[in-house]
Design an enzyme around this catalytic site. Sequence first.
Site, PDB file in Angstrom:
ATOM      1  CE  LYS A  74       2.750   1.088  -5.092  1.00 30.70           C
ATOM      2  NZ  LYS A  74       1.671   1.313  -4.085  1.00 30.70           N
ATOM      3  CG  ASP A 112       1.356  -0.808  -8.426  1.00 27.56           C
ATOM      4  OD1 ASP A 112       1.160  -1.440  -9.485  1.00 27.56           O
ATOM      5  OD2 ASP A 112       1.355  -1.362  -7.305  1.00 27.56           O
TER       6      ASP A 112
END
Length: 285
Positions: free
Chosen positions: A10, A135
Amino acid sequence: MTPAIFAPVKINLALHVGPLRADGYHPVDTLCVFPMIGDVISYEPEAQAGIDFGGTFGADLSNEDPQTNLLWRAFRLLDLEPQGRFFLQKETPIASGIGAGTADGVAAMLLLNEVLGLGFDARQLERRALGLGADGPVCMAGQIHGGGILRARGIGEKVEHLGRCEPKAIVLANPGVPVSTGAVFSRFDSDGPEPLEEVRITGRDVSLLQRANGNDLFQPAVSLAPEIADLLDVMTGQPGTETAAMSGSGATCFAIHASRASAVRATRDLQARGYWAESSFILPG
């Protein structure tokens, strides 16, 4: 054939963080994309329960207790007793601010759901992925959508897919200095942060989105690891760079490039300077 899945890391194009809440969490507003760079996880459902490690950074994990790995947590998050064996081909640095461990855990959840026929849908998987960390939901959504631009708010649990993006060339590089996320947030808190600022959405051009925003953890991270600023200076000055920034809490930095050719040249230059570096393209979603 052994079932396997790719786990893209990410990248935070924008990361705005608010002051610590009473419950111990920080509110965030972040825009994320996912490059075709990451780890590979395979799963043998009939093998003895455990995890084996390989790849460039596999040795960094080989001595840890498997039960502390986020792949192992995938069992609990899906209401399973540990069963079968994972193999993690670890090609991304440890503690590097690109959510690689979370992405691996998400991939494990997706793999178990598919191989064992558990029947969880996308929304259920996103909600359960919060157990991997703040996340987790955005990493889950990124893998389910095949990339694109995603926005995460709250403590990370409110995720919105903003749509597809151009598959632009991207370079990732790391100075080889592990940075503790907890230490970065502690430094951030000590600086007396301002109230949470919403991200500015200027369209779907990833370079423009990065330049219109910023990363509130950059200065705290650099105060702990000045090597991050040195690396970013190099990446910003490389031919073909449209924009460059640090991802997450560091120390990995990224650069969006005008072409795949310039990204490859930049990667080779960074590797020659002793940095870990990889280039690919952003998954369009």
